[in-house]
Scaffold this active site. Structure first.
Site, PDB file in Angstrom:
ATOM      1  N   LYS A 144       0.750  20.266  15.497  1.00 26.42           N
ATOM      2  CA  LYS A 144       2.148  19.924  15.799  1.00 26.42           C
ATOM      3  C   LYS A 144       2.285  18.822  16.846  1.00 26.42           C
ATOM      4  CE  LYS A 144       4.806  22.931  18.093  1.00 26.42           C
ATOM      5  NZ  LYS A 144       5.741  24.069  18.237  1.00 26.42           N
TER       6      LYS A 144
ATOM      7  N   ARG B  58      -3.377 -34.265  -9.387  1.00 26.27           N
ATOM      8  CA  ARG B  58      -2.938 -33.685 -10.656  1.00 26.27           C
ATOM      9  C   ARG B  58      -3.252 -34.660 -11.786  1.00 26.27           C
ATOM     10  NH1 ARG B  58       2.621 -34.802  -8.300  1.00 26.27           N
ATOM     11  NH2 ARG B  58       3.259 -36.737  -9.311  1.00 26.27           N
TER      12      ARG B  58
ATOM     13  N   ARG C 121       5.690  26.392  11.637  1.00 25.36           N
ATOM     14  CA  ARG C 121       6.932  25.979  10.953  1.00 25.36           C
ATOM     15  C   ARG C 121       6.979  24.488  10.604  1.00 25.36           C
ATOM     16  NH1 ARG C 121      11.824  27.843  14.301  1.00 25.36           N
ATOM     17  NH2 ARG C 121      10.365  28.369  15.964  1.00 25.36           N
TER      18      ARG C 121
END
Ligand code: UD1
Ligand code: CA
Length: 455
Positions: free
Chosen positions: A22, A440, A15
């Site tokens: 299970k 940068r 089930r």
């Protein structure tokens, strides 16, 4: 004389409609069978024989990996009934042993209930767990004569009168080894299901002059088995409700006790507050005065006193020091260790990172394979580039460093104490102490610039 366990877990669990056996389905994050084994393990048994059949290899592997007890596996090739299952598991069971038989799909039976069954068992007495049910449909019924239990009749074999009986067999039995051996030999499958019923031993035992002593669970849910996913979900909620109750009893404020899930152990200090929908997995420890916001998922982590987790944080194998503030939306991955007063803000990910006292990583950053000192400020959008496509490398940021926003720190690299990294830098070489490092391109502005227009 020893206590020996037999756990039946060979059934398919049709089930559940699952490819997985299970007993491997999880309640509170742990397989059903592991719940049973952990509880019976507390009885200090000399052995635990587990009967498996459907998905035997998978059950063996998953359970052996997590069980701290030595298990003896018995294979039941065909599921010919509970009596047949026990017949497969008699290895090592001696005449004067006390045997406790239980099911692998009934996860919440208390250790004290098992102990009560063991306590009534002797050479003259079999212990049987029974309870009264409003709706006994499907269960074996307890037959009594003059108050004494004289047998168990299965639903499918019961007469109309017997079906009216509301006392049912929960399935757990305590019995001396000698009685078990002798009774099992006499079972047959002459019944409605053509199975060897374990429950037939009781009438046979009474004929032998033995007593059947019924023992009742303290709470009816202790005997609830799992046959379907909805039963599993119902037991999960019930179990979580109990865990939430224990937390509140120990002084925790829960915004809503029906919206917390504990899948492991949660050790808490005093005056902890937990908002809704938090999940705790594995072994977690939360100190005094900790506040945990809604929707946090905390696995195998340690949160020290006076810290705050804001909403939607995910912690995995992390250690959070005292007076820290985390989140909202922070992800602390394995190996994160935060010292006192650290601040980790929104959309920050850390992994294998030690972050020192009072340092801050406030927004949109990734700090991985890093050691960060005290009073460091990691600006928004800073990324430690720890992976070169093949190997991981370490970033070291010493005390009092300031990392400008949107910086990439290409590991291995060290930013020495007091240094400043200008925003937008890509740092691939070590920065000396107290220096400003900037990588940068210099900004230019063009005079008389005219935007192109569409032709
Ligand atoms: C059994 C009892 C019934 C009791 C009920 C309680 C018998 C004959 N009946 O019925 O009196 O009220 O439990 O839940 O014992 N199993 C095996 N091998 C088998 C058959 C079963 O290992 O050949 C295992 C199953 O995996 C399960 C347990 O035994 O864990 C019980 O089996 P199940 O088929 O659920 O028994 P019930 O028919 O419910
Ligand atoms: Ca059952």
């Amino acid at each position: 004389m020893a206590t020996r366990l037999i756990v039946l877990a060979a059934g398919k669990g049709t089930r559940m409609k699952s490819a997985m056996p299970k007993v491997l389905h999880c309640l509170a994050g742990k397989p059903l069978l592991a719940h049973v084994l952990d509880t019976v393990g507390q009885l200090d048994p000399a052995s635990i024989n587990v009967v498996i059949g459907h998905g035997a290899d998978q059950v063996k592997q998953v359970i052996s990996d997590q069980s701290s007890h030595k298990l003896t596996w018995a294979i039941q090739e065909q599921q010919l009934g509970t009596g047949h299952a026990v017949q497969q598991a008699l290895e090592g069971i001696e005449a004067d042993d006390t045997v406790l038989i239980t099911y692998g799909d009934v996860p919440l039976t208390r250790g004290s209930t098992y102990q009560a069954l063991l306590d009534v068992c002797d050479t003259q007495t079999i212990g049987l767990l029974t309870l009264i049910m409003d709706d006994p449909t499907g269960y074996g019924r307890i037959i009594r004569e003059g108050g004494a239990v004289v047998g168990v009749v299965e639903q499918k074999d019961a007469s109309q009168d017997q079906l009216e009986i509301s006392e049912v067999n929960a399935g757990v039995v305590s019995i001396k080894g000698a009685s078990l051996h002798s009774l099992l030999e006499r079972l047959n499958n002459d019944n409605a299901q053509g199975e060897y019923y374990l429950t037939d031993i009781h009438a046979l035992a009474v004929k032998d002059g033995l007593n059947i002593q019924a023992v009742h669970p303290k709470d009816p849910w202790e005997t609830d088995g799992v046959n379907s996913r909805s039963q599993l979900a119902r037991l999960e909620r019930l179990h979580q409700h109990h865990l939430a109750g224990q937390l509140m009893d120990s002084g925790v404020t829960l915004a809503d006790p029906s919206r917390i899930d504990i899948r492991g152990t949660l050790q808490v200090g005093t005056d902890v507050t937990i908002d809704i929908n938090c999940i705790f997995e594995g072994d977690c420890v939360v100190g005094d005065n900790v506040t945990i916001g809604p929707h946090c998922h905390i696995a195998r982590s340690h949160i020290a006193d006076n810290s705050v987790l804001l909403a939607n944080c995910v912690l995995e194998d992390a250690v959070v020091g005292e007076k820290a503030t985390i989140g909202p939306f922070a992800r602390l991955r394995p190996g994160t260790v935060l010292a006192t007063g650290v601040r980790i803000g929104n959309f920050v990910e850390t992994k294998n990172a030690q972050i020192g006292v009072a340092s801050k990583v406030n927004h949109l950053s990734y700090v991985g394979d890093s050691i960060v000192g005290k009073n460091v400020n990691v600006g928004a959008g800073t990324i430690t580039c720890n992976y070169d496509g093949a190997n991981k490398h370490q970033t070291t940021i010493e005390d009092d460093v300031f990392i400008g926003s949107n910086s990439a720190l290409v590991a291995p690299v060290r930013i020495s104490a007091g240094a400043t990294v200008g925003a937008g830098s890509t740092i691939s070489r070590d920065v000396p102490a107290s220096h400003l490092s900037l990588s940068r391109a210099r900004q230019t502005s063009t005079d008389n610039w005219v935007r192109p227009v569409k032709k």
